[in-house]
Enzyme design. Structure first.
Site, short mmCIF file in Angstrom:
data_model
loop_
_atom_site.label_atom_id
_atom_site.label_comp_id
_atom_site.label_asym_id
_atom_site.label_seq_id
_atom_site.Cartn_x
_atom_site.Cartn_y
_atom_site.Cartn_z
N GLU A 144 80.88 157.05 -103.72
CA GLU A 144 81.92 156.48 -104.59
C GLU A 144 82.96 157.53 -104.92
O GLU A 144 84.16 157.23 -104.97
CB GLU A 144 81.29 155.94 -105.88
CG GLU A 144 82.25 155.13 -106.75
CD GLU A 144 83.05 155.97 -107.74
OE1 GLU A 144 84.01 155.43 -108.34
OE2 GLU A 144 82.76 157.17 -107.91
N GLU A 145 82.52 158.76 -105.14
CA GLU A 145 83.46 159.82 -105.47
C GLU A 145 84.38 160.15 -104.30
O GLU A 145 85.39 160.82 -104.48
CB GLU A 145 82.71 161.08 -105.93
CG GLU A 145 81.87 160.91 -107.18
CD GLU A 145 82.69 160.58 -108.42
OE1 GLU A 145 83.94 160.59 -108.34
OE2 GLU A 145 82.09 160.32 -109.48
N HIS A 247 83.23 164.80 -115.20
CA HIS A 247 83.46 165.53 -113.95
C HIS A 247 83.43 167.06 -114.14
O HIS A 247 84.16 167.78 -113.47
CB HIS A 247 84.77 165.12 -113.30
CG HIS A 247 84.67 163.83 -112.52
ND1 HIS A 247 85.68 163.36 -111.72
CD2 HIS A 247 83.68 162.92 -112.43
CE1 HIS A 247 85.32 162.21 -111.16
NE2 HIS A 247 84.10 161.92 -111.59
#
Length: 797
Positions: A144-145, A247
């Protein structure tokens, strides 16, 4: 339930950062997930059947996120589990999380906690004695990142995807707290109704949905992929608190409270169970049209109703306000004064007050930015209120005090109070009409700000006219305004909770003080609207203005002196400065393939407006003498951008360093060059290298990029006119082959196209270098330097 979820979370995060293509992501995390799923399968009830599939998709797509670019993925990983009745099911609901993380972050909230919750929900549903009517598909996606690649691979290629009728996506934009429903649909109001009625602790906001979908927030989720490529309706949930450490290395398991995990688990379990046993899922197409207005009331419960009902309510509120104002303006009761003239003059004065308050705070914000004290409020939010909020309020009061003293000389206090109440009602009614016209579901906020004051006015009107009843009037007035003001303050708090951390990672081009000052000025205008009349009712505003001015002046002087440091390394509540360090070697080739330039250095990017000003005293070698210079003839200035965010970050630094020699160097070559029948040049390339690579393409003058083998075949430009391709692969992947077609209108001596490729080493020994480690150690503890090695090779064809 909590203990198992915490065990899952701690185990996944203990693996460390899990970038796509790394052994941590592709082997260790996948092995753990499969191991736990196997245990769940053994313990499951005989009523249910569990099927497991490890998908390794390859594909490509274009997306208009971050100005637009194209994505290509090869052999990435999805772990897919289907829980269904023993006899099977035709329809399914999808639950999605991702187990990968960004580089250098353990990714507890984003998104290991969601995967932990999903494992536990799978366990509870599979051991339930209640039979399911439909299947529940649990997708643990591993990329996903990498800008939503794994979800695209699943929804466009997996055989189970066709049975999915709805989905729930679990995400994070912060660390812990309540999970907020911030996107639903498109349309399909039954999904919101299902969430509101079944979730044990619902928390949702259509305001958040409209803000997020406006593109103001530089982020996106798998929701977009399922909506755009799967044409499936869904619900998007995310943890939003404490975005300061999103993050970063601080996104650890111990920062997520067990209450947050329990709450999320309860909600997801209840909604999935309802959808998997409801007949609505089968016939969902019957209920697909229409939108919902939904909002939580102070986090206690959620109100939801169809947007068409909201439109009726809003129009009724507008009509009531128009009737009230029309009667006042067309049939003035005040024979001694020209009410209409005073109303419109007052409206002009109000606009002047708001405009001058905005200009005042912007002047302060620009000055603060120019002297290098930007983000002084980042670690002390009260500073922004004391600096910009007080300035805006003082200016509004000052303008109206002047109007009262020099323009409305002979008018009574009561009359002026009534005039300015009507002006506030008129402004909010205009805002409501604009939101209705724009089709915004969040128009309900303006409706509240018109309806409650209007009701209050009707209730206190007689009391106000009675002699000596001013105290009673004020008490009733404040009581009537309590609900709209309480809800407005709640929303404003939520806005700052979400936006303040974002301003610390919004790039070097947007002055965050200007943005925050504008938001605070807007909030002050809104909150002051129904209290401007008190300026005219009060005998004197001198003390209030002096107090506000004093607070603003003292705060201004303290900010200018550097008293408030923006960042914090406090373990309990860190607010780090984000910095990217890329140790790279660049090689530039000419048309003949000869090396015309080669250099090496550590490329440094700060993700906020302050640049390196706070870093230089600690790391003197990073200063303005080593500012990076743009290679004008190279795409994206000749630097190895991981994502096309070059338009957000134009200030960067380039510290000379030794060459890097990765063990897995990138190989890039032209396989073939052919002339097509339609007079274009087709160039076929082959590339191999690490799990993450970025491709940049720039057609030369007289040439255009007409087609390529990526995405849907139509090249998509990034901001600035260059083309950007984001590439990633799993553990094992064959060489990447692709072609581009260049339409040549006028051939140039330097060729027709420039192609550059950057290789990013996010895991293993290639990720580090001794110089990179040494520089990273010099950074103060209030920073989060994310570092990796990369190479950049540019060619002309």
């Amino acid at each position: 339930m909590q203990e198992r979820e915490m065990d899952h979370l701690e185990h996944i995060t203990s693996i460390g950062p899990r970038t796509t293509g790394s052994p941590e992501n592709e082997i260790l995390t996948v092995h753990y997930l499969l191991e736990q799923i196997k245990l769940i399968e053994v313990q499951s009830s005989s009523l249910h059947k569990i099927s497991v599939d490890v998908q390794r998709p390859t594909g490509s797509f274009s997306i208009d996120f971050l100005g637009g670019f194209t994505s290509y993925y090869d052999n990435i990983t999805n772990v897919v589990v289907k829980l269904e009745p023993r006899d099977g099911a035709q329809h399914a609901v999808l639950a999605n999380c991702h187990f990968d993380s960004v580089a250098n972050s353990p990714g507890a909230s984003d998104d290991a906690v969601s995967c932990s919750v999903m494992l536990e929900v799978l366990h509870v549903l599979s051991t339930s004695s209640e039979a399911l009517h439909h299947a529940v598909i649990f997708l643990f996606n591993g990329a996903e990142e990498n800008v939503l690649q794994a979800s695209h691979g699943f929804i466009t290629q997996h055989s189970w995807a066709n049975s999915i009728r709805a989905f729930i996506n679990l995400e994070a934009a912060g660390v812990g707290g309540k999970e907020l429903v911030f996107q639903t649909g498109p349309e399909n109001p039954w999904l919101v109704q299902a969430y509101v009625s079944e979730a044990k602790h619902p928390f949702a906001s259509v305001v958040a949905q409209e803000v997020f979908q406006s593109g103001i927030i530089p982020s996106d989720t798998d929701f977009r992929i399922y909506r755009d490529f799967g044409n499936i309706p869904g619900i998007d949930l995310a943890f939003i608190e404490n975005g300061y450490i999103y993050h970063t290395k601080y996104d650890t398991a111990d920062r997520i409270l067990t209450d947050s995990i329990q709450r999320a688990g309860d909600n997801i379990l209840a909604v999935l169970k309802y959808l998997a046993t409801s007949d609505v899922l089968v016939s969902s197409s019957k209920y697909r049209h229409g939108n919902m207005v939904f909002f939580d009331v102070l986090g206690l419960f959620v109100i939801a109703y169809p947007s068409r009902v909201g439109s009726i309510i809003n129009c009724m509120v507008v009509m009531a306000a128009v009737l009230y104002l029309g009667k006042k303006l067309l049939q003035p009761k005040h024979n001694t004064a020209n009410y209409t003239k005073d109303f419109f003059c007052g409206f002009g004065i109000t606009l002047i007050g708001w405009f001058t308050s905005l200009v005042t705070v912007l002047i302060i914000a620009v000055f603060i930015s120019l002297i290098g004290q930007s983000l002084s409020w980042y670690n002390h939010f009260y500073v922004s209120v004391c600096l910009y909020g007080t300035a805006a309020a003082a200016k509004i009061i000052f303008i109206h005090t002047l109007a009262k003293r020099f323009y409305y000389v002979n008018a009574s206090d009561q009359y002026l109070g009534e005039v300015f109440f009507d002006i506030a009602l008129f402004v909010n009614c205009g805002s409501l009409i604009a939101l209705i016209y724009g089709g915004f579901c969040s128009a309900f906020i303006s409706a509240v700000w018109v309806a409650f004051p209007l009701l209050t006015k009707f209730c206190v009107h007689k009391d106000f006219k009675q002699h000596g009843a001013r105290g009673k009037f004020i008490a009733f007035y404040l009581l009537g305004m309590f609900i709209p003001y309480l809800y407005a303050l709640y929303l404003i708090w939520a806005v700052f909770e979400m936006f303040t951390p974002i301003l610390g990672r919004s790039g070097s081009e947007i002055p965050p003080d200007v943005v925050l000052a504008s938001i605070l000025a807007g909030c002050t205008m809104i909150l002051s609207s129904y209290f401007i009349n008190f300026i005219y009712l009060a005998k004197s505003t001198q003390k209030t203005m002096l107090t506000l001015t004093l607070v603003c002046t003292v705060t201004f002087l303290l900010v200018c002196s550097g008293t408030f440091f923006p960042y914090s390394s406090n373990p309990a509540s860190p607010k780090p400065k984000r910095v990217f360090l890329q140790h790279m070697t660049r090689t530039f080739h000419d048309l003949d393939g000869k090396v015309v330039k080669r250099d090496s250095g550590i490329w440094i990017n700060g993700f906020d407006y302050t640049g390196m000003s706070h870093i230089t005293p600690h790391v003197p070698e990073i200063n303005d003498t080593i500012r990076a210079h743009c290679e004008e003839k190279a795409p994206l200035c000749g630097f190895p951008w991981y994502l096309p965010v070059h338009f957000l970050i134009r200030k960067n630094w380039y510290l000379p360093a030794s060459e890097v020699s990765p063990r897995e160097p990138v190989h890039f070559r032209l396989i073939s060059k052919e002339q097509t029948p339609w007079d274009s040049v087709k160039l076929t390339f082959e590339a191999s290298g690490p799990s993450h690579m970025s491709l940049y393409v720039r057609p030369h003058k007289g040439s255009t990029l007409s087609q390529w083998s990526l995405g849907n075949g139509t090249p998509v430009t990034s901001k600035g006119g260059d083309y950007f391709v984001f590439y990633s692969h799993g553990l094992q992947a064959s060489a990447w082959q692709f072609w581009i077609e260049v339409q040549v209108l006028e051939e140039q001596p330097e060729g027709v196209v420039t192609v550059a490729i950057a290789a990013h080493y996010f895991s293993g020994e290639d990720k580090r270098s001794s110089q990179l480690d040494a520089l990273k150690e010099k950074f103060p503890d209030w920073t989060f330097p994310s570092a990796w090695v990369c190479t950049y090779d540019l060619y002309a064809f």
